[in-house]
Motif scaffolding. Structure first.
Motif, short mmCIF file in Angstrom:
data_model
loop_
_atom_site.label_atom_id
_atom_site.label_comp_id
_atom_site.label_asym_id
_atom_site.label_seq_id
_atom_site.Cartn_x
_atom_site.Cartn_y
_atom_site.Cartn_z
N ALA A 73 0.84 -1.21 0.00
CA ALA A 73 0.00 0.00 0.00
C ALA A 73 0.87 1.26 0.00
O ALA A 73 0.56 2.24 -0.67
CB ALA A 73 -0.95 -0.01 1.21
N ARG A 74 1.98 1.21 0.73
CA ARG A 74 2.88 2.35 0.75
C ARG A 74 3.49 2.57 -0.64
O ARG A 74 3.58 3.69 -1.14
CB ARG A 74 3.97 2.15 1.81
N TRP A 76 2.19 1.79 -3.42
CA TRP A 76 1.16 2.29 -4.34
C TRP A 76 0.93 3.79 -4.19
O TRP A 76 0.48 4.45 -5.11
CB TRP A 76 -0.16 1.56 -4.09
N THR A 77 1.19 4.28 -2.97
CA THR A 77 0.84 5.69 -2.71
C THR A 77 2.05 6.61 -2.65
O THR A 77 1.89 7.83 -2.67
CB THR A 77 0.09 5.80 -1.34
N ASP A 78 3.24 6.03 -2.58
CA ASP A 78 4.44 6.85 -2.43
C ASP A 78 5.49 6.40 -3.47
O ASP A 78 6.18 5.41 -3.26
CB ASP A 78 4.96 6.65 -0.99
N ARG A 186 -1.97 -2.07 -8.64
CA ARG A 186 -3.03 -1.40 -7.89
C ARG A 186 -4.33 -1.50 -8.67
O ARG A 186 -4.38 -1.16 -9.86
CB ARG A 186 -2.64 0.07 -7.69
N SER A 194 -7.65 5.39 0.92
CA SER A 194 -6.55 5.72 1.83
C SER A 194 -5.54 4.56 1.81
O SER A 194 -5.85 3.46 1.32
CB SER A 194 -7.07 5.89 3.25
N GLU A 195 -4.37 4.82 2.36
CA GLU A 195 -3.35 3.77 2.39
C GLU A 195 -3.86 2.54 3.15
O GLU A 195 -3.63 1.40 2.75
CB GLU A 195 -2.10 4.34 3.08
N LEU A 198 -6.29 0.66 1.03
CA LEU A 198 -5.56 -0.07 -0.01
C LEU A 198 -4.94 -1.34 0.57
O LEU A 198 -5.00 -2.41 -0.04
CB LEU A 198 -4.46 0.81 -0.61
#
Lengths: 222, 109
Positions: A73-74, A76-78, A186, A194-195, A198
Motif C-alpha cells: 500500500a505504501r 502504491w501511494t508513495d 493497484r 486511503s493507504e 488499499l
C-alpha cells in the motif's frame, strides 16, 4: 503410543499437506517427542537458550501478510518508496519497521500491464517469512513447486487467474538467501482509497503472485 | 533416459519442472510442536549450528521415500537429529534416552 503416519503409506511421493495423525488423549506423538528431546538436549548443552525458542515463537506469531500489505500500500501511494522497494526490498521493509530475523535478502518484483510475476521455491519452501509469515501448505507441496516453473499460466489458471498471452509471466525461484515479494498492480478505481483501505485489498496470495489484487476482497482470507 | 539415469539426475528435492497433479489450495494451522520446530530451526540458524541450506540438504539426505512419507516438520526434526549426529553435537543414544524420558514424563502428566 506413537503417531506415525500409517495412513500415508501410499507408494508415491506426493508432497501434499499431510492430514496430521489424530492426537489420541493429547499425548505427544513420536516427532513431537523428538522435537522436545532435541531442544532440551541443546539447551542442556547451553548451545541454545530456552527463552530464545519462546521469543522466536513470538516473532513467528507476529509475522503475517498484513505486514506485506502495508509495504504494498505504501508503494502504491508513495512513488519514492516504491522506487526504494524495487531497489532494495529488505531495506524498504526495514524502513517501515519490519525487521528481518534471518540473513535473507528480499527482491520486490512489480506486476505491470506487461509483466506478471510469480514466486515459488522449487527445492523446498523458501518464502519471504519476515514480511508474509509462514507459507501456506500448497506453496510447500509438490504440485505447485514442480509445475510453477514449467507451466505457470496453467498453474495461475487453477487459481482463477488468466494472464493474457501478450503479458509476460516471470517466475522467480527462491533460495535460502534470496526471497521474493510480488508487488501487485493497484486495482483500477482506487484513486480515492486511503493507504489503510488499499492495504486491506492486498492478500497473501496477491503477494505470491497467484491472484491479482481486487477491490472486492472484503472478508476474504487473509 | 533410463530409470537409474533419472535417479542420478534428480535428487529428491529437485522437482522443478516435473509433471505433477493439479494444485489443491490446502493449508493448516501449525500444531504447537510444529511451531516449536520452526522456532528451533530459526534459533539453530541464528547460532550457525544448522543453517537453512544445511537443513534443506539434511531433508534431501533422508531419501525419496522418507521425503515422500513424512510430513513437512517431521522431515525437519529428523533431519536436524541426523545433522546434529553428524556434527558430533548429539549422539543417537543420547537422543534415544532423552526421548524415552520425555515420553515417560508426558505419560505421568
Amino acid at each position: 503410543m506413537t503417531h506415525r503416519h500409517e495412513d500415508d503409506a501410499h507408494d508415491h511421493d506426493h508432497d501434499h499437506a499431510h492430514p496430521h495423525a489424530e492426537i489420541s488423549e493429547g499425548r505427544p506423538g513420536y516427532y513431537d517427542i523428538m522435537e522436545t528431546a532435541v531442544r532440551e538436549l541443546l539447551i542442556d548443552k547451553k548451545l541454545i537458550g530456552a527463552d530464545e525458542i519462546r521469543r522466536q515463537i513470538e516473532v513467528l506469531d507476529s509475522r503475517m501478510p498484513a505486514l506485506g500489505a502495508r509495504v504494498v500500500a505504501r508503494a502504491w501511494t508513495d512513488p519514492a518508496f516504491r522506487a526504494r522497494l524495487l531497489a532494495d526490498g529488505r531495506a524498504a521493509c526495514e524502513e517501515l519497521g519490519i525487521s528481518f530475523y534471518d540473513d535473507t535478502s528480499l527482491i520486490a518484483v512489480e506486476n505491470t500491464d506487461k509483466v506478471h510475476n510469480l514466486i515459488v521455491c522449487t527445492l523446498c519452501s523458501c518464502y519471504p517469512r519476515p514480511v508474509l509469515g509462514l507459507p501456506p501448505d500448497w506453496y510447500k507441496a509438490r504440485p505447485y513447486r514442480a509445475r510453477a516453473v514449467v507451466e505457470p499460466r496453467a498453474v495461475l489458471a487453477e487459481f482463477g487467474t488468466i494472464i493474457p498471452d501478450e503479458v509476460e509471466v516471470r517466475v522467480h525461484d527462491s533460495t535460502a538467501m534470496v526471497r521474493y515479494l510480488v508487488l501487485p498492480k493497484r486495482p483500477a478505481g482506487t484513486g480515492h482509497f486511503s493507504e489503510e483501505e488499499l492495504a486491506a485489498l492486498v492478500t497473501r496470495d496477491t503477494m505470491i503472485g497467484v491472484v491479482p489484487a481486487t477491490v472486492d476482497v472484503a472478508g476474504a482470507a487473509p | 533416459m533410463t530409470e537409474t539415469e533419472k535417479l542420478v539426475n534428480r535428487l529428491p528435492n529437485d522437482i522443478g519442472g516435473l509433471p505433477a497433479d493439479p494444485i489443491q489450495r490446502v493449508d493448516h494451522e501449525l500444531e504447537p510442536w510444529e511451531k516449536r520446530c520452526h522456532a528451533l530451526a530459526d534459533v539453530l540458524d541464528f547460532h550457525k549450528i544448522i543453517n537453512t541450506e544445511e537443513k534443506r540438504c539434511g531433508v534431501e539426505a533422508l531419501g525419496a521415500e522418507m521425503v515422500g512419507k513424512l510430513s513437512y516438520y517431521e522431515r525437519w526434526i529428523v533431519a536436524f537429529a541426523n545433522i546434529l549426529f553428524r556434527k558430533g553435537i548429539l549422539t543417537p543414544t543420547e537422543l534415544a534416552l532423552k526421548m524415552k524420558e520425555v515420553e515417560s514424563r508426558s505419560n505421568e502428566d
